[in-house]
Design an enzyme around this catalytic site. Structure first.
Site: not given
Ligand code: NAD
Ligand code: DAU
Length: 353
Positions: A16, A86, A134-136, A163
């Site tokens: 993101i 991060a 996150t919504d989690e 979180k």
């Molecule tokens: P990601 O895992 O793809 O990226 C995380 C980044 O943070 C990486 O570039 C990593 O190198 C950096 N990082 C990790 N530890 C660090 C540290 N100690 N110091 C400096 N940098 C560090 O994550 P993402 O999916 O892009 O999520 C970004 C943010 O959004 C997170 O805070 C996550 O909780 C939140 N979020 C993610 C989702 C989702 O669906 N992916 C949804 C809601 C919220």
């Molecule tokens: O809701 C926001 C969150 O969404 C973010 O805060 C997290 O950073 C992000 O990783 C994501 O969490 P989830 O656990 O929902 O995402 P994930 O892609 O891991 O899994 C999505 C759904 O799919 C969940 O119900 C678990 C299921 N799943 C996931 C994987 C990786 C499977 O069934 N098989 C799999 O191999």
């Protein structure tokens, strides 16, 4: 012309974060953007190749867990805003190693808060600490209802607990030290550059390579999916127009049971790969469930829609199609991130199932 700002974006080399950095670099040439990232397995500077030479872009390799490094960096640069992304972000990894999540997500966030507080010493006019969450943190929903900004926190995984803790620290620093802040809690993102440990890119990769699709439990878990570029647009909106001390939920108005989503993904993939319709359904493999697996997430995103005028710009089918096309066209990116350590993680994680 927008006013000048010096913005620290943490985690900008991640999924993101890279979309947020790109949007700010291109849209606000007057802002100096500092991308701070330690480059864990999830951080990849390849994600930012197209903007790395922009005059308003600066990269800092540093660890937010390093208290002194954060204090020194803030003393040197005096960032007037922080957009904090991060984090350790993968639920399955948090089940294996909760402390890594406490370090980065909790201690790292408090280090940034302290450095921000100590830089401005109460003179917070025009300053902002924007925490991306996150919504989690809200836990799980039953068959009906939506997460609202007022829903109580009830985290179920080490990831969501870390979180939730960081969200509480941000609010506490607002109350205690008068620091201006906003928090957004977003649903599941998908799109280009997502690390292929997460459901959608993992399944794209496996369908393409005719590998099993590991569906956890009965596959009837529900998530609310948002295209990552729309999340970046929402972050831009909240950064500029969000009210101090407020929380905004961000979501796609787009709930899918995992198994239904997987079928849509297979349909689009089979079409794009020239396979007979539904051929890849044979790859679906039900595996042992994730411990503590939240049954359903769904966001009420009406506050940000009604108060700030944001809403998603693409449908799920459009966003998914763009995403699949990107992964099919960027095989090298996928191969680079799935070689080495990731392969060990994958073999270990899925062997246990
Ligand atoms: P990601 O895992 O793809 O990226 C995380 C980044 O943070 C990486 O570039 C990593 O190198 C950096 N990082 C990790 N530890 C660090 C540290 N100690 N110091 C400096 N940098 C560090 O994550 P993402 O999916 O892009 O999520 C970004 C943010 O959004 C997170 O805070 C996550 O909780 C939140 N979020 C993610 C989702 C989702 O669906 N992916 C949804 C809601 C919220
Ligand atoms: O809701 C926001 C969150 O969404 C973010 O805060 C997290 O950073 C992000 O990783 C994501 O969490 P989830 O656990 O929902 O995402 P994930 O892609 O891991 O899994 C999505 C759904 O799919 C969940 O119900 C678990 C299921 N799943 C996931 C994987 C990786 C499977 O069934 N098989 C799999 O191999």
């Amino acid at each position: 012309m927008s006013t000048q700002k010096k913005i620290l974006i943490t985690g900008g080399a991640g999924f993101i974060g890279s979309h947020v950095v790109r949007l700010f670099i291109n849209k606000y040439p007057n802002y100096q953007i500092y991308n701070l990232d330690v480059l864990t397995y999830a951080g990849n500077l390849e994600n930012l190749k197209d903007i790395e030479n922009a005059p308003n872009y600066h990269f800092i390799k540093a660890d937010i867990v390093d208290e002194k490094a954060m204090l020194d960096l803030f003393a040197e640069h005096k960032f007037d805003s922080v957009i904090h992304l991060a984090a350790e972000s993968h639920v399955d990894r948090s089940i294996e190693d909760p402390l890594a999540f406490v370090r980065t997500n909790v201690i790292g966030t408090v280090n940034l808060l302290n450095a921000f507080r100590d830089t401005w010493k109460g003179n917070f006019e025009g300053k902002l600490f924007y925490h991306i969450s996150t919504d989690e943190v809200y836990g799980t929903l039953g068959a009906t209802g939506l997460f609202e900004e007022t829903t109580s926190y009830d985290p179920n995984s080490p990831y969501s607990a870390s979180k939730a803790s960081s969200d509480h620290f941000v609010r506490a620093y607002g109350e205690t030290y008068g620091m201006p802040y906003v928090v957004t809690n977003c649903s599941n993102n998908y799109g280009q550059n997502q690390f292929p440990e997460k459901l959608i890119p993992l399944f794209i990769h496996n369908i393409k390579n005719n590998k099993p699709l590991p569906v956890y439990g009965d596959g009837k878990y529900t998530r609310d999916w948002l295209y990552v570029v729309d999340h970046a647009r929402a972050i831009d909106t909240v950064f500029h127009d969000g009210k101090n001390g407020e929380t905004y939920n961000i979501g796609g108005f787009n709930e899918w049971q995992n198994i239904e989503l997987i079928r849509v993904l297979i349909k689009q993939m089979d079409e794009k790969l020239g396979r007979p319709e539904g051929e890849s359904e044979k790859l679906i493999t039900y595996v042992t469930d994730r411990p503590g697996h939240d049954r359903r997430y769904a966001i009420d995103a009406n506050k940000i829609k009604n108060e700030l005028g944001w809403e998603p710009s693409v449908t799920f089918e459009q966003g998914l199609s763009i995403t699949i096309d990107w992964y099919l066209a960027n095989e090298e990116w996928l191969n680079n991130v799935t070689s080495g350590d990731y392969q060990k993680y994958y073999d270990g994680m899925y062997a246990e199932r």
